[in-house]
Design a protein around this motif. Structure first.
Motif, PDB file in Angstrom:
ATOM      1  N   ALA A 105       0.842  -1.197   0.000  1.00 54.55           N
ATOM      2  CA  ALA A 105       0.000   0.000   0.000  1.00 54.55           C
ATOM      3  C   ALA A 105       0.876   1.245   0.000  1.00 54.55           C
ATOM      4  O   ALA A 105       1.979   1.242   0.531  1.00 54.55           O
ATOM      5  CB  ALA A 105      -0.920   0.013   1.206  1.00 54.55           C
ATOM      6  N   GLN A 106       0.350   2.268  -0.616  1.00 48.14           N
ATOM      7  CA  GLN A 106       0.967   3.588  -0.589  1.00 48.14           C
ATOM      8  C   GLN A 106       0.085   4.457   0.299  1.00 48.14           C
ATOM      9  O   GLN A 106      -1.079   4.690  -0.015  1.00 48.14           O
ATOM     10  CB  GLN A 106       1.049   4.171  -1.994  1.00 48.14           C
ATOM     11  CG  GLN A 106       1.600   5.584  -2.027  1.00 48.14           C
ATOM     12  CD  GLN A 106       1.683   6.119  -3.443  1.00 48.14           C
ATOM     13  OE1 GLN A 106       1.739   5.374  -4.403  1.00 48.14           O
ATOM     14  NE2 GLN A 106       1.676   7.431  -3.559  1.00 48.14           N
ATOM     15  N   HIS A 107       0.634   4.912   1.419  1.00 43.74           N
ATOM     16  CA  HIS A 107      -0.085   5.773   2.351  1.00 43.74           C
ATOM     17  C   HIS A 107       0.488   7.167   2.158  1.00 43.74           C
ATOM     18  O   HIS A 107       1.689   7.375   2.319  1.00 43.74           O
ATOM     19  CB  HIS A 107       0.131   5.256   3.772  1.00 43.74           C
ATOM     20  CG  HIS A 107      -0.664   5.986   4.801  1.00 43.74           C
ATOM     21  ND1 HIS A 107      -0.487   5.761   6.147  1.00 43.74           N
ATOM     22  CD2 HIS A 107      -1.623   6.936   4.721  1.00 43.74           C
ATOM     23  CE1 HIS A 107      -1.310   6.524   6.836  1.00 43.74           C
ATOM     24  NE2 HIS A 107      -2.005   7.267   5.988  1.00 43.74           N
ATOM     25  N   GLU A 108      -0.364   8.110   1.776  1.00 41.50           N
ATOM     26  CA  GLU A 108       0.133   9.434   1.401  1.00 41.50           C
ATOM     27  C   GLU A 108      -0.781  10.536   1.913  1.00 41.50           C
ATOM     28  O   GLU A 108      -1.988  10.364   2.008  1.00 41.50           O
ATOM     29  CB  GLU A 108       0.243   9.519  -0.125  1.00 41.50           C
ATOM     30  CG  GLU A 108       0.849  10.803  -0.629  1.00 41.50           C
ATOM     31  CD  GLU A 108       1.072  10.797  -2.135  1.00 41.50           C
ATOM     32  OE1 GLU A 108       0.584  11.733  -2.795  1.00 41.50           O
ATOM     33  OE2 GLU A 108       1.726   9.867  -2.646  1.00 41.50           O
ATOM     34  N   HIS A 109      -0.179  11.661   2.209  1.00 38.50           N
ATOM     35  CA  HIS A 109      -0.884  12.902   2.518  1.00 38.50           C
ATOM     36  C   HIS A 109      -0.591  13.827   1.341  1.00 38.50           C
ATOM     37  O   HIS A 109       0.543  14.272   1.160  1.00 38.50           O
ATOM     38  CB  HIS A 109      -0.354  13.490   3.838  1.00 38.50           C
ATOM     39  CG  HIS A 109      -1.069  14.711   4.270  1.00 38.50           C
ATOM     40  ND1 HIS A 109      -0.591  15.971   4.040  1.00 38.50           N
ATOM     41  CD2 HIS A 109      -2.247  14.872   4.927  1.00 38.50           C
ATOM     42  CE1 HIS A 109      -1.430  16.855   4.533  1.00 38.50           C
ATOM     43  NE2 HIS A 109      -2.438  16.209   5.084  1.00 38.50           N
ATOM     44  N   SER A 110      -1.600  14.070   0.504  1.00 39.57           N
ATOM     45  CA  SER A 110      -1.416  14.850  -0.714  1.00 39.57           C
ATOM     46  C   SER A 110      -1.991  16.251  -0.568  1.00 39.57           C
ATOM     47  O   SER A 110      -3.033  16.438   0.061  1.00 39.57           O
ATOM     48  CB  SER A 110      -2.115  14.173  -1.896  1.00 39.57           C
ATOM     49  OG  SER A 110      -1.504  12.954  -2.206  1.00 39.57           O
ATOM     50  N   ARG A 111      -1.311  17.199  -1.204  1.00 35.56           N
ATOM     51  CA  ARG A 111      -1.795  18.584  -1.232  1.00 35.56           C
ATOM     52  C   ARG A 111      -2.313  18.910  -2.622  1.00 35.56           C
ATOM     53  O   ARG A 111      -1.712  18.517  -3.629  1.00 35.56           O
ATOM     54  CB  ARG A 111      -0.672  19.557  -0.870  1.00 35.56           C
ATOM     55  CG  ARG A 111      -0.244  19.457   0.565  1.00 35.56           C
ATOM     56  CD  ARG A 111       0.706  20.574   0.970  1.00 35.56           C
ATOM     57  NE  ARG A 111       1.747  20.830  -0.027  1.00 35.56           N
ATOM     58  CZ  ARG A 111       2.276  22.034  -0.255  1.00 35.56           C
ATOM     59  NH1 ARG A 111       1.870  23.087   0.405  1.00 35.56           N
ATOM     60  NH2 ARG A 111       3.237  22.179  -1.154  1.00 35.56           N
ATOM     61  N   PHE A 112      -3.407  19.661  -2.645  1.00 36.47           N
ATOM     62  CA  PHE A 112      -4.041  20.076  -3.887  1.00 36.47           C
ATOM     63  C   PHE A 112      -4.266  21.577  -3.843  1.00 36.47           C
ATOM     64  O   PHE A 112      -4.482  22.153  -2.775  1.00 36.47           O
ATOM     65  CB  PHE A 112      -5.386  19.361  -4.066  1.00 36.47           C
ATOM     66  CG  PHE A 112      -5.232  17.873  -4.185  1.00 36.47           C
ATOM     67  CD1 PHE A 112      -5.107  17.268  -5.417  1.00 36.47           C
ATOM     68  CD2 PHE A 112      -5.179  17.076  -3.044  1.00 36.47           C
ATOM     69  CE1 PHE A 112      -4.936  15.901  -5.519  1.00 36.47           C
ATOM     70  CE2 PHE A 112      -5.008  15.712  -3.138  1.00 36.47           C
ATOM     71  CZ  PHE A 112      -4.892  15.122  -4.380  1.00 36.47           C
ATOM     72  N   ALA A 113      -4.198  22.216  -5.003  1.00 37.96           N
ATOM     73  CA  ALA A 113      -4.438  23.653  -5.101  1.00 37.96           C
ATOM     74  C   ALA A 113      -5.146  23.945  -6.417  1.00 37.96           C
ATOM     75  O   ALA A 113      -4.988  23.211  -7.396  1.00 37.96           O
ATOM     76  CB  ALA A 113      -3.116  24.423  -5.030  1.00 37.96           C
TER      77      ALA A 113
END
Length: 128
Positions: A105-113
Protein backbone atom coordinates in the motif's frame (compact mmCIF):
# COMPACT_ATOMS: atom_id res chain seq x y z
CA UNK A 1 -23.68 -6.28 -19.80
CA UNK A 2 -23.17 -4.34 -16.55
CA UNK A 3 -20.98 -1.26 -16.71
CA UNK A 4 -17.51 -1.39 -15.29
CA UNK A 5 -17.23 -0.06 -11.73
CA UNK A 6 -14.93 2.88 -11.09
CA UNK A 7 -11.56 1.87 -9.60
CA UNK A 8 -11.82 4.69 -7.02
CA UNK A 9 -14.18 2.59 -4.91
CA UNK A 10 -17.23 4.85 -5.12
CA UNK A 11 -19.37 1.94 -6.29
CA UNK A 12 -20.51 3.95 -9.31
CA UNK A 13 -20.00 2.95 -12.92
CA UNK A 14 -16.73 4.35 -14.31
CA UNK A 15 -18.59 6.53 -16.86
CA UNK A 16 -20.63 8.21 -14.09
CA UNK A 17 -17.66 8.69 -11.77
CA UNK A 18 -14.01 9.29 -12.69
CA UNK A 19 -14.45 8.36 -16.35
CA UNK A 20 -16.19 11.68 -17.05
CA UNK A 21 -13.13 13.50 -15.71
CA UNK A 22 -10.75 11.31 -17.72
CA UNK A 23 -12.60 11.99 -20.98
CA UNK A 24 -13.00 15.73 -20.28
CA UNK A 25 -16.79 15.73 -20.08
CA UNK A 26 -16.63 16.72 -16.39
CA UNK A 27 -14.33 18.54 -14.00
CA UNK A 28 -13.60 17.49 -10.40
CA UNK A 29 -15.40 19.87 -8.03
CA UNK A 30 -13.34 18.98 -4.95
CA UNK A 31 -9.79 17.97 -4.12
CA UNK A 32 -11.04 14.52 -3.09
CA UNK A 33 -12.75 14.02 -6.46
CA UNK A 34 -9.50 14.94 -8.20
CA UNK A 35 -7.51 12.57 -5.97
CA UNK A 36 -9.95 9.72 -6.68
CA UNK A 37 -9.81 10.43 -10.41
CA UNK A 38 -6.01 10.40 -10.29
CA UNK A 39 -6.00 7.07 -8.44
CA UNK A 40 -8.34 5.71 -11.13
CA UNK A 41 -6.02 7.08 -13.81
CA UNK A 42 -3.11 5.21 -12.24
CA UNK A 43 -5.25 2.04 -12.08
CA UNK A 44 -6.33 2.43 -15.72
CA UNK A 45 -2.91 3.48 -17.06
CA UNK A 46 -3.73 7.07 -18.09
CA UNK A 47 -0.48 9.07 -17.76
CA UNK A 48 -1.76 11.96 -19.91
CA UNK A 49 -4.59 12.61 -17.44
CA UNK A 50 -2.16 12.46 -14.53
CA UNK A 51 0.12 15.04 -16.14
CA UNK A 52 -2.83 17.27 -17.09
CA UNK A 53 -4.05 17.33 -13.48
CA UNK A 54 -0.62 18.01 -11.93
CA UNK A 55 0.05 21.59 -10.79
CA UNK A 56 2.35 23.37 -13.24
CA UNK A 57 4.81 24.29 -10.47
CA UNK A 58 5.55 20.63 -9.62
CA UNK A 59 4.57 18.69 -12.78
CA UNK A 60 7.29 16.50 -14.30
CA UNK A 61 7.94 16.68 -18.05
CA UNK A 62 7.04 13.00 -18.53
CA UNK A 63 5.49 10.21 -16.56
CA UNK A 64 6.04 6.50 -17.11
CA UNK A 65 3.75 4.17 -15.20
CA UNK A 66 4.99 0.87 -13.79
CA UNK A 67 3.21 -1.77 -15.90
CA UNK A 68 4.01 -4.45 -13.30
CA UNK A 69 2.06 -2.61 -10.60
CA UNK A 70 -1.68 -3.34 -10.28
CA UNK A 71 -3.76 -0.97 -8.14
CA UNK A 72 -6.41 -2.89 -6.21
CA UNK A 73 -8.22 -0.46 -3.89
CA UNK A 74 -8.40 2.98 -2.37
CA UNK A 75 -9.19 4.15 1.16
CA UNK A 76 -9.69 7.88 1.72
CA UNK A 77 -8.70 8.42 5.35
CA UNK A 78 -9.06 12.20 5.85
CA UNK A 79 -9.62 15.45 3.98
CA UNK A 80 -9.13 19.10 4.89
CA UNK A 81 -10.35 22.01 2.78
CA UNK A 82 -10.60 21.10 -0.85
CA UNK A 83 -14.29 22.02 -1.10
CA UNK A 84 -16.17 23.87 -3.84
CA UNK A 85 -15.18 27.23 -2.36
CA UNK A 86 -11.64 26.36 -1.19
CA UNK A 87 -8.42 27.24 -2.97
CA UNK A 88 -6.36 24.51 -1.26
CA UNK A 89 -6.98 21.13 0.26
CA UNK A 90 -5.39 17.93 1.47
CA UNK A 91 -6.34 14.28 1.20
CA UNK A 92 -4.84 11.44 3.19
CA UNK A 93 -5.30 8.09 1.52
CA UNK A 94 -4.07 4.54 1.34
CA UNK A 95 -3.83 3.03 -2.16
CA UNK A 96 -3.49 -0.75 -2.24
CA UNK A 97 -1.50 -2.56 -4.91
CA UNK A 98 0.01 -5.84 -6.04
CA UNK A 99 3.45 -6.09 -7.60
CA UNK A 100 5.31 -9.31 -8.34
CA UNK A 101 2.61 -11.23 -6.46
CA UNK A 102 3.12 -9.22 -3.27
CA UNK A 103 0.51 -6.92 -1.80
CA UNK A 104 1.38 -3.48 -0.49
CA UNK A 105 0.00 0.00 0.00
CA UNK A 106 0.97 3.59 -0.59
CA UNK A 107 -0.08 5.77 2.35
CA UNK A 108 0.13 9.43 1.40
CA UNK A 109 -0.88 12.90 2.52
CA UNK A 110 -1.42 14.85 -0.71
CA UNK A 111 -1.80 18.58 -1.23
CA UNK A 112 -4.04 20.08 -3.89
CA UNK A 113 -4.44 23.65 -5.10
CA UNK A 114 -6.57 25.40 -7.66
CA UNK A 115 -4.82 26.57 -10.80
CA UNK A 116 -6.84 28.58 -13.34
CA UNK A 117 -9.98 27.59 -11.44
CA UNK A 118 -9.34 23.83 -11.54
CA UNK A 119 -8.08 21.46 -8.88
CA UNK A 120 -4.52 20.25 -9.42
CA UNK A 121 -2.27 17.83 -7.54
CA UNK A 122 0.52 19.85 -5.94
CA UNK A 123 2.61 17.30 -4.02
CA UNK A 124 2.45 14.56 -1.45
CA UNK A 125 4.26 13.15 1.55
CA UNK A 126 4.53 9.42 1.99
CA UNK A 127 3.41 8.26 5.44
CA UNK A 128 4.75 5.13 7.14
Amino acid sequence: MPSRRCPCGSGLPLAECCGRFHDGSGTPATAEQLMRSRYSAFALGLPDYLLATWHSSTRPERLELDVGLRWTGLDVLATTGGTLLSSEGTVEFRAHHVVDGRTGAQHEHSRFAREHGRWRYLDGVSLA
